[in-house]
Scaffold this active site. Structure first.
Site, PDB file in Angstrom:
ATOM      1  N   LYS A 111       7.712  -2.043  -8.841  1.00  0.00           N
ATOM      2  CA  LYS A 111       8.077  -0.940  -9.748  1.00  0.00           C
ATOM      3  C   LYS A 111       8.082   0.415  -9.044  1.00  0.00           C
ATOM      4  O   LYS A 111       8.852   1.299  -9.415  1.00  0.00           O
ATOM      5  CB  LYS A 111       7.183  -0.933 -10.985  1.00  0.00           C
ATOM      6  CG  LYS A 111       5.775  -0.417 -10.770  1.00  0.00           C
ATOM      7  CD  LYS A 111       5.552   0.894 -11.473  1.00  0.00           C
ATOM      8  CE  LYS A 111       4.172   1.460 -11.297  1.00  0.00           C
ATOM      9  NZ  LYS A 111       3.218   0.977 -10.371  1.00  0.00           N
ATOM     10  N   ASN A 125      -2.465   1.266 -15.543  1.00  0.00           N
ATOM     11  CA  ASN A 125      -3.541   1.807 -16.382  1.00  0.00           C
ATOM     12  C   ASN A 125      -3.009   2.662 -17.533  1.00  0.00           C
ATOM     13  O   ASN A 125      -3.724   2.916 -18.486  1.00  0.00           O
ATOM     14  CB  ASN A 125      -4.524   2.614 -15.535  1.00  0.00           C
ATOM     15  CG  ASN A 125      -3.899   3.887 -15.011  1.00  0.00           C
ATOM     16  OD1 ASN A 125      -2.793   3.853 -14.475  1.00  0.00           O
ATOM     17  ND2 ASN A 125      -4.570   5.000 -15.178  1.00  0.00           N
TER      18      ASN A 125
HETATM   19  P1  ADP Z   1      -0.645   0.838 -10.367  1.00  0.00           P
HETATM   20  O1  ADP Z   1      -0.847  -0.050 -11.539  1.00  0.00           O
HETATM   21  O2  ADP Z   1      -0.689   2.281 -10.723  1.00  0.00           O
HETATM   22  O3  ADP Z   1       0.540   0.456  -9.530  1.00  0.00           O
HETATM   23  P2  ADP Z   1      -2.335  -0.221  -8.234  1.00  0.00           P
HETATM   24  O4  ADP Z   1      -3.627  -0.874  -8.547  1.00  0.00           O
HETATM   25  O5  ADP Z   1      -1.197  -1.093  -7.828  1.00  0.00           O
HETATM   26  O6  ADP Z   1      -1.974   0.676  -9.500  1.00  0.00           O
HETATM   27  O7  ADP Z   1      -2.553   0.886  -7.100  1.00  0.00           O
HETATM   28  C1  ADP Z   1      -3.539   1.905  -7.256  1.00  0.00           C
HETATM   29  C2  ADP Z   1      -4.821   1.497  -6.536  1.00  0.00           C
HETATM   30  O8  ADP Z   1      -4.654   1.583  -5.124  1.00  0.00           O
HETATM   31  C3  ADP Z   1      -6.011   2.389  -6.792  1.00  0.00           C
HETATM   32  O9  ADP Z   1      -6.718   2.016  -7.951  1.00  0.00           O
HETATM   33  C4  ADP Z   1      -6.875   2.183  -5.539  1.00  0.00           C
HETATM   34  O10 ADP Z   1      -7.926   1.276  -5.824  1.00  0.00           O
HETATM   35  C5  ADP Z   1      -5.931   1.489  -4.549  1.00  0.00           C
HETATM   36  N1  ADP Z   1      -5.874   2.089  -3.206  1.00  0.00           N
HETATM   37  C6  ADP Z   1      -5.718   1.350  -2.082  1.00  0.00           C
HETATM   38  N2  ADP Z   1      -5.683   2.120  -0.997  1.00  0.00           N
HETATM   39  C7  ADP Z   1      -5.791   3.400  -1.412  1.00  0.00           C
HETATM   40  C8  ADP Z   1      -5.811   4.661  -0.721  1.00  0.00           C
HETATM   41  N3  ADP Z   1      -5.684   4.733   0.601  1.00  0.00           N
HETATM   42  N4  ADP Z   1      -5.952   5.782  -1.462  1.00  0.00           N
HETATM   43  C9  ADP Z   1      -6.072   5.704  -2.815  1.00  0.00           C
HETATM   44  N5  ADP Z   1      -6.076   4.535  -3.504  1.00  0.00           N
HETATM   45  C10 ADP Z   1      -5.923   3.379  -2.833  1.00  0.00           C
HETATM   46 MG    MG Z   2       0.763  -1.371  -8.395  1.00  0.00          MG
END
Ligand code: ADP
Ligand code: MG
Length: 315
Positions: A216, A14
């Site tokens: 990453k 993001n």
């Molecule tokens: P990034 O691009 O930062 O790696 P990701 O989408 O891979 O982002 O990981 C972040 C996402 O993980 C959050 O948007 C959330 O929807 C998800 N998520 C899954 N499980 C959890 C949790 N237990 N606590 C917080 N977020 C979680």
């Molecule tokens: Mg991710």
């Protein structure tokens, strides 16, 4: 001697291309400039920094270009696409941060390092590739592409078909000494972008790349260990982690100790494709001598620095 605190900041998707937004270069630059506000807070506090970032959408687009131009221009293997996106995105972050520094009248150098990371030649993921990469296809479309390009493919039930590649565990950053020297001098280093470029050591002792991607967050954790960082900030799109995430009984976690976090990971609170690798990265960093891991959003990073709020993982 370097008396400043050293940290690695891992920027989530993001920070550059938020989910659901068209990933044009103009949009990516605009988001990157916004993300620099958060990074500048660390710089103003005197942190020595290495910055990492994801590249999912960017490498997906790079692969799409390779497919579409495959009869007109030489095909690029995934390792080259990894390196190309590290360079392109590194340039974007580097220049955005340089401009933020100029505006703040601060004199700090920023450099991007294209980062090769050593993985095991017999990493189990090589025999069982499971990391989805590139576009989504119907069964017929992907069957044709798999034959043409030699892909391994997998169905995501109810959603479609995608290419899969190995996602080996990162062992060691080849340029770790150079990165550490630069960071110790106060130079801001952008490294291990998109998880870096996976390479293995052949029997003759030489390095060789192959079609794979490194997670990453895990790569960032290895970088943090390899440069002796005390703190590791994982900046994503949630303010803190939760147990029972997204359910009625969801509970946010503030400060948590390593053992308690490991127990929660074992209970399945952090899924493999999103929060799971961040939690594993945090555990690996602390187990290798790291002091603190913060998981929070870009927006709350400053507050977290000042008040210790949001998810803070300690030994
Ligand atoms: P990034 O691009 O930062 O790696 P990701 O989408 O891979 O982002 O990981 C972040 C996402 O993980 C959050 O948007 C959330 O929807 C998800 N998520 C899954 N499980 C959890 C949790 N237990 N606590 C917080 N977020 C979680
Ligand atoms: Mg991710």
């Amino acid at each position: 001697m370097n008396t400043n605190k050293t940290a690695v900041i891992a920027l989530g998707g993001n920070a550059i291309s938020p989910k659901g937004e068209l990933d044009t270069i103009a949009n990516q630059f605009r988001n990157t400039r916004k993300s620099c506000v958060a990074i500048m807070n660390f710089i103003k506090q005197g942190y020595h920094l290495a910055i990492t970032h994801g590249n999912g959408p960017q490498v997906g687009n790079a692969l799409l270009r390779v497919e579409m131009a495959s009869d007109k221009a030489p095909r690029l293997p995934l390792g080259i696409c990894d390196a190309d996106t590290e360079g392109g995105m590194g340039y974007m972050i580097e220049q955005s941060l340089q401009n933020s520094l100029i505006q703040a009248q601060m004199d700090r150098d920023v450099v991007t390092i294209i980062t090769q990371i050593i993985v095991d030649a017999d990493d189990p993921s090589i025999q069982h590739p499971s990391k989805y990469i590139g576009g989504w296809y119907t069964k017929d479309e992907i069957a044709r592409l798999a034959k043409k390009f030699g892909w391994q493919i997998k169905e995501i039930p109810g959603k479609g078909w995608r290419r899969v590649v190995p996602s080996p565990f990162p062992r060691k950053i080849i340029n770790r000494k150079a990165i550490k020297h630069l960071v110790d001098l106060g130079i801001i280093v952008i490294a291990a972008g998109g998880g870096g470029i996976p390479v293995y050591i052949m029997e003759n002792g030489l390095y060789e790349g192959f079609d794979a991607v490194i997670d990453k967050d895990l790569a960032s954790s290895v970088l943090a260990r390899d440069i002796g960082a005390q703190e590791f900030f994982i900046l994503t799109d949630v303010d803190q982690i939760a147990i029972n995430f997204g359910k009625a009984n969801q509970e946010f976690i503030d400060t948590i100790r390593l053992d308690d976090l490991k127990a929660l990971l074992g209970e399945g609170h952090f899924p493999a494709g999103s929060m799971g690798p961040k939690i594993q990265a945090a555990i690996n960093f602390i187990e290798n001598g790291g002091k603190t891991v913060i998981i929070t959003s870009l927006e709350t990073a400053q507050e977290s620095l000042e008040s210790g709020k949001y998810t803070r993982i300690t030994p």
